[in-house]
Design a protein around this motif. Structure first.
Motif, PDB file in Angstrom:
ATOM      1  N   ASN A 164       0.820  -1.211   0.000  1.00 45.51           N
ATOM      2  CA  ASN A 164       0.000   0.000   0.000  1.00 45.51           C
ATOM      3  C   ASN A 164       0.854   1.262   0.000  1.00 45.51           C
ATOM      4  OD1 ASN A 164      -2.393  -1.472   0.096  1.00 45.51           O
ATOM      5  ND2 ASN A 164      -2.480  -1.458   2.331  1.00 45.51           N
ATOM      6  N   MET A 165       1.825   1.321   0.922  1.00 51.89           N
ATOM      7  CA  MET A 165       2.667   2.504   1.025  1.00 51.89           C
ATOM      8  C   MET A 165       3.475   2.721  -0.249  1.00 51.89           C
ATOM      9  SD  MET A 165       5.665   3.492   3.780  1.00 51.89           S
ATOM     10  CE  MET A 165       4.530   3.671   5.158  1.00 51.89           C
ATOM     11  N   ILE A 166       4.048   1.642  -0.771  1.00 50.99           N
ATOM     12  CA  ILE A 166       4.864   1.754  -1.980  1.00 50.99           C
ATOM     13  C   ILE A 166       4.029   2.261  -3.151  1.00 50.99           C
ATOM     14  CG2 ILE A 166       6.164   0.432  -3.695  1.00 50.99           C
ATOM     15  CD1 ILE A 166       7.095  -1.374  -1.381  1.00 50.99           C
ATOM     16  N   TYR A 167       2.801   1.749  -3.282  1.00 54.42           N
ATOM     17  CA  TYR A 167       1.927   2.174  -4.375  1.00 54.42           C
ATOM     18  C   TYR A 167       1.557   3.646  -4.239  1.00 54.42           C
ATOM     19  CZ  TYR A 167      -2.094   2.418  -7.502  1.00 54.42           C
ATOM     20  OH  TYR A 167      -2.975   2.780  -8.498  1.00 54.42           O
ATOM     21  N   VAL A 180      -6.587  -0.292  -8.817  1.00 55.44           N
ATOM     22  CA  VAL A 180      -5.309  -0.883  -8.403  1.00 55.44           C
ATOM     23  C   VAL A 180      -5.082  -0.671  -6.915  1.00 55.44           C
ATOM     24  CG1 VAL A 180      -2.809  -0.840  -8.699  1.00 55.44           C
ATOM     25  CG2 VAL A 180      -4.297  -0.659 -10.692  1.00 55.44           C
ATOM     26  N   GLY A 181      -5.451   0.520  -6.407  1.00 51.90           N
ATOM     27  CA  GLY A 181      -5.327   0.775  -4.966  1.00 51.90           C
ATOM     28  C   GLY A 181      -6.181  -0.184  -4.164  1.00 51.90           C
ATOM     29  N   PHE A 182      -7.402  -0.419  -4.637  1.00 48.57           N
ATOM     30  CA  PHE A 182      -8.322  -1.339  -3.960  1.00 48.57           C
ATOM     31  C   PHE A 182      -7.773  -2.760  -3.968  1.00 48.57           C
ATOM     32  CE2 PHE A 182     -11.861  -4.393  -4.325  1.00 48.57           C
ATOM     33  CZ  PHE A 182     -12.513  -4.150  -3.126  1.00 48.57           C
ATOM     34  N   LEU A 183      -7.348  -3.234  -5.149  1.00 49.80           N
ATOM     35  CA  LEU A 183      -6.851  -4.612  -5.267  1.00 49.80           C
ATOM     36  C   LEU A 183      -5.523  -4.787  -4.533  1.00 49.80           C
ATOM     37  CD1 LEU A 183      -7.704  -5.389  -9.012  1.00 49.80           C
ATOM     38  CD2 LEU A 183      -8.903  -6.162  -6.946  1.00 49.80           C
ATOM     39  N   THR A 184      -4.691  -3.753  -4.544  1.00 48.47           N
ATOM     40  CA  THR A 184      -3.413  -3.833  -3.827  1.00 48.47           C
ATOM     41  C   THR A 184      -3.648  -4.107  -2.353  1.00 48.47           C
ATOM     42  OG1 THR A 184      -2.307  -2.337  -5.370  1.00 48.47           O
ATOM     43  CG2 THR A 184      -1.323  -2.567  -3.203  1.00 48.47           C
ATOM     44  N   ASN A 185      -4.704  -3.513  -1.802  1.00 46.89           N
ATOM     45  CA  ASN A 185      -5.018  -3.696  -0.392  1.00 46.89           C
ATOM     46  C   ASN A 185      -5.750  -5.011  -0.148  1.00 46.89           C
ATOM     47  OD1 ASN A 185      -5.014  -3.071   2.287  1.00 46.89           O
ATOM     48  ND2 ASN A 185      -6.524  -1.457   2.167  1.00 46.89           N
ATOM     49  N   VAL A 186      -6.745  -5.310  -0.972  1.00 48.99           N
ATOM     50  CA  VAL A 186      -7.520  -6.537  -0.795  1.00 48.99           C
ATOM     51  C   VAL A 186      -6.619  -7.771  -0.887  1.00 48.99           C
ATOM     52  CG1 VAL A 186      -9.279  -8.022  -1.868  1.00 48.99           C
ATOM     53  CG2 VAL A 186      -9.731  -5.599  -1.533  1.00 48.99           C
ATOM     54  N   ILE A 238      12.084   2.930  -0.005  1.00 47.07           N
ATOM     55  CA  ILE A 238      10.783   2.965  -0.673  1.00 47.07           C
ATOM     56  C   ILE A 238      10.530   4.267  -1.411  1.00 47.07           C
ATOM     57  CG2 ILE A 238       9.714   1.365   0.936  1.00 47.07           C
ATOM     58  CD1 ILE A 238       8.463   3.761   2.346  1.00 47.07           C
ATOM     59  N   PHE A 239      11.339   5.305  -1.156  1.00 46.24           N
ATOM     60  CA  PHE A 239      11.148   6.563  -1.857  1.00 46.24           C
ATOM     61  C   PHE A 239      11.914   6.612  -3.176  1.00 46.24           C
ATOM     62  CE2 PHE A 239       9.998   7.670   2.486  1.00 46.24           C
ATOM     63  CZ  PHE A 239       8.829   8.383   2.269  1.00 46.24           C
ATOM     64  N   ASP A 240      12.647   5.552  -3.481  1.00 44.48           N
ATOM     65  CA  ASP A 240      13.302   5.448  -4.781  1.00 44.48           C
ATOM     66  C   ASP A 240      12.334   4.785  -5.753  1.00 44.48           C
ATOM     67  OD1 ASP A 240      15.634   6.564  -3.851  1.00 44.48           O
ATOM     68  OD2 ASP A 240      16.574   4.637  -3.387  1.00 44.48           O
ATOM     69  N   VAL A 241      11.617   5.582  -6.522  1.00 46.16           N
ATOM     70  CA  VAL A 241      10.630   5.043  -7.456  1.00 46.16           C
ATOM     71  C   VAL A 241      11.045   5.351  -8.882  1.00 46.16           C
ATOM     72  CG1 VAL A 241       8.751   5.251  -5.801  1.00 46.16           C
ATOM     73  CG2 VAL A 241       9.232   7.138  -7.344  1.00 46.16           C
ATOM     74  N   GLU A 242      10.613   4.500  -9.787  1.00 44.74           N
ATOM     75  CA  GLU A 242      10.933   4.691 -11.199  1.00 44.74           C
ATOM     76  C   GLU A 242       9.952   5.681 -11.830  1.00 44.74           C
ATOM     77  OE1 GLU A 242      10.972   0.958 -13.142  1.00 44.74           O
ATOM     78  OE2 GLU A 242      12.626   0.143 -11.946  1.00 44.74           O
TER      79      GLU A 242
END
Length: 211
Positions: free
Chosen positions: A24-27, A117-123, A99-103
């Motif tokens: 969740n946090m990474i997303y 995607v946020g919903f499914l990432t958590n579910v 985790i703050f190094d994102v592409e």
């Protein structure tokens, strides 16, 4: 109703787990940095709805399991303790990723995709399910009333804590990323602090008495 002193410890546990890096946090950080705050908030809305899904499912499940199989409490406590120690190790393991190094990406997701995607990432996040299944029984007691009601109460508190923290993360993701890039020593401090808190919670859970 669960007493305030019990809720305080639950809030502490919920706070530590929500600030421990996970899907969740990474997303949320990724979308906030690459697509802006608006995309981060849409993604957060999906994550919160995922929490609500978990709360309903786990509340019904715990009501059935804990009332039918008292031994399940001991099993869930053992799983919860092991999981917290695992998270503590993950926080300080060698070569763990910042985790703050994102592409950076040139493509932008639509609001519908961000929410979904946020919903499914958590579910589909096992961290959330394990947290509910292993932590909730530590605070649910028959003398406090309905098991189902207590589960919902803990769920609402956990969602509020998670939403508040993630809201701040979305607001500050870009600035925090810059800060850590210029002050790498604070990444190590944050990791060891988090590992210490997680270990404390694991020990406390391990020695908690069965109801």
């Amino acid at each position: 109703m669960i007493p305030l002193h019990e809720l305080f410890f639950f809030i502490l546990a919920a706070l530590v787990l929500v600030i421990s890096p996970g899907p969740n946090m990474i997303y949320l950080i990724s979308k906030s940095i690459t697509q802006g705050k608006k995309s981060g908030f849409i993604s957060l809305a999906g994550v919160v709805c995922g929490f609500l899904f978990h709360i309903v499912m786990v509340s019904f499940g715990l009501t059935a399991v804990l009332l039918a199989v008292p031994f399940a409490y001991t099993v869930l406590k053992a799983v919860g303790t092991a999981y917290l120690l695992y998270l503590a190790y993950q926080a300080i393991k060698p070569n763990s990723k910042n985790i703050f190094d994102v592409e950076q990406s040139s493509s932008y997701d639509s609001p519908k995709k961000l929410f979904t995607v946020g919903f499914l990432t958590n579910v589909l996040n096992p961290k959330v399910a394990v947290f509910y299944l292993s932590f909730f029984p530590q605070f649910i007691k028959p003398e406090y009333g309905s098991v189902f009601t207590q589960s919902l109460e803990l769920g609402v508190v956990q969602v509020f804590v998670s939403f508040s923290v993630n809201f701040v993360i979305v607001l500050t993701a870009a600035r925090v990323a810059v800060f850590f890039s210029h002050n790498p020593i604070w990444i190590k401090v944050q990791k060891w602090f988090m590992a210490s808190i997680l270990t404390y919670l694991a020990v406390k859970m391990a020695f908690s008495k069965a109801k």
